[in-house]
Design an enzyme around this catalytic site. Structure first.
Site, PDB file in Angstrom:
ATOM      1  CE  LYS A 195      60.908  41.715  65.700  1.00 38.65           C
ATOM      2  NZ  LYS A 195      59.674  41.007  65.346  1.00 38.65           N
ATOM      3  CE  LYS A 248      62.166  39.645  68.918  1.00 37.79           C
ATOM      4  NZ  LYS A 248      60.962  39.271  68.232  1.00 37.79           N
TER       5      LYS A 248
HETATM    6  C1  PBG Z   1      58.126  38.281  64.178  1.00 42.03           C
HETATM    7  C2  PBG Z   1      58.873  37.927  65.406  1.00 42.03           C
HETATM    8  C3  PBG Z   1      60.183  37.507  65.413  1.00 42.03           C
HETATM    9  C4  PBG Z   1      60.501  37.219  66.730  1.00 42.03           C
HETATM   10  C5  PBG Z   1      59.378  37.479  67.493  1.00 42.03           C
HETATM   11  N1  PBG Z   1      58.384  37.930  66.655  1.00 42.03           N
HETATM   12  C6  PBG Z   1      61.114  37.240  64.321  1.00 42.03           C
HETATM   13  C7  PBG Z   1      61.373  38.256  63.306  1.00 42.03           C
HETATM   14  O1  PBG Z   1      61.103  39.449  63.468  1.00 42.03           O
HETATM   15  O2  PBG Z   1      61.862  37.845  62.274  1.00 42.03           O
HETATM   16  C8  PBG Z   1      61.824  36.712  67.171  1.00 42.03           C
HETATM   17  C9  PBG Z   1      61.871  36.015  68.462  1.00 42.03           C
HETATM   18  C10 PBG Z   1      63.074  35.192  68.664  1.00 42.03           C
HETATM   19  O3  PBG Z   1      64.024  35.181  67.860  1.00 42.03           O
HETATM   20  O4  PBG Z   1      63.108  34.510  69.700  1.00 42.03           O
HETATM   21  N2  PBG Z   1      57.091  39.117  64.362  1.00 42.03           N
END
Ligand code: PBG
Length: 326
Positions: A195, A248
């Site tokens: 991520k 992601k």
């Molecule tokens: C936070 C989380 C995020 C997303 C999913 N879980 C945002 C972040 O890490 O700030 C992003 C998903 C998206 O942008 O569609 N745990």
């Protein structure tokens, strides 16, 4: 006259021929539909940066499932938008909390639907970081305890798959051990393994009301420049017994999706994130692109790159289209 013997256009001549030789096809089975769950009743609050996406109260979210199930989408992923936040994540681990109640309501009505849950603290902590903090430091190991409790609490409520998105080190192993000792040996973990610290999460932070109140997430989410490190993260999560690994966001990381697909033997998921969704909509609303064509092209691209599963806010829209043009 030198005519080419090789004429790739021969197989492009008609829609039926093209359909026969298509290498990648989309199906509703590929999709996981994210839902934002909020307190209250009959709440259906639009997210301004994400057309057709809403914060839903539990009753509205359950109603939403009728179409999801009818379209053949196998799974949803629940994100909490709680009213009350604190410094410890008390509401995240409450067996009667928002997400736990939502899981029960959903499994009650749709026992066959795969209910996945986001296991992360950013939505539940007042400062919006994904872990407990001390001053401006995001604490790793103390966070693992809370995440483990959260995952067990979701499993107890009936969650089919838990999905940690926090990026703390060792959380897959910690959650696996906690699930196992609570008797949930058969509850799979979908790990957000690679991520990245991405600008494309902007609209999600509005939707989930989970933007960090100080600093950013660069001390726990990955540097967008790193591909080898992504593989390291994936292999580490597998060593900790992750069942599904995820990359992601999706679009700026198609190369990572492909490398991960080639390196492992578990299902690979990709998250077509909020900014990727918003950007297509914004261009379409300006009349600059055809939304449905761009959507199908993007989703096909993510699948072709190697994703077996895609989390996407387009899940319903794409499935509706697939019903007309399979
Ligand atoms: C936070 C989380 C995020 C997303 C999913 N879980 C945002 C972040 O890490 O700030 C992003 C998903 C998206 O942008 O569609 N745990």
């Amino acid at each position: 006259m030198p005519f080419p013997a090789e004429r790739p256009r021969r197989l492009r001549a008609t829609p039926t021929l093209r359909r026969m030789v298509r290498e990648t096809t989309l199906s509703p089975n590929d999709f996981i539909y994210p839902l934002f769950i909020t307190e209250g009743e009959k709440v259906r609050k639009p997210v301004s940066s994400m057309p057709e996406v809403f914060q839903l109260s539990i009753d509205e979210a359950v109603k939403e499932l009728a179409e999801v199930v009818d379209l053949g989408i196998p799974a949803i992923d629940l994100f909490g938008v709680p009213k009350e936040k604190d410094l410890h994540g008390v509401h995240a681990v409450d067996d009667n909390g928002l997400i736990q109640r939502c899981i029960r309501a959903m499994k009650d009505k749709y026992p066959d639907l795969v209910v996945m849950t986001d296991v992360c603290l950013c939505e539940w902590l007042s400062h919006g970081h994904c872990g407990l903090v001390q001053g401006e430091q995001i604490l790793n190991d103390p966070t693992l305890d809370v995440l483990s409790h959260m995952a067990v609490s979701h499993a107890k409520a009936g969650a089919d798959i838990v999905s940690p998105s926090d990026m703390m080190d060792g959380r897959v192993g910690a959650i696996r051990a906690a699930l196992d000792s609570a008797g949930f040996t058969n509850t799979p973990i979908m790990a957000y393994s690679a991520k990245f610290a991405s600008a494309f999460y902007g609209p999600f932070r509005e939707a989930a009301e989970g933007a960090p109140q100080f600093g950013d997430r660069t001390t726990y989410q990955m540097d967008p420049a790193n591909a080898r490190e992504a593989l390291k993260e994936v292999l580490q999560d597998l060593a900790e017994a992750a069942d599904i690994v995820m990359v992601k966001p999706a679009l700026p990381y198609l190369d990572i999706i492909r490398q991960v697909r080639d390196a492992v033997n578990v299902p690979v998921a990709a998250y077509n994130v909020s900014g990727e969704y918003a950007m297509l909509w914004a261009a379409a609303r300006n009349g600059w692109i055809d939304l449905d064509r761009a959507m199908m092209e993007v989703l096909t691209g993510i699948k072709r790159a190697g994703a077996d599963l895609m989390l996407t806010y387009f899940a319903k829209r794409a499935s509706r289209l697939l019903r007309i043009q399979p």
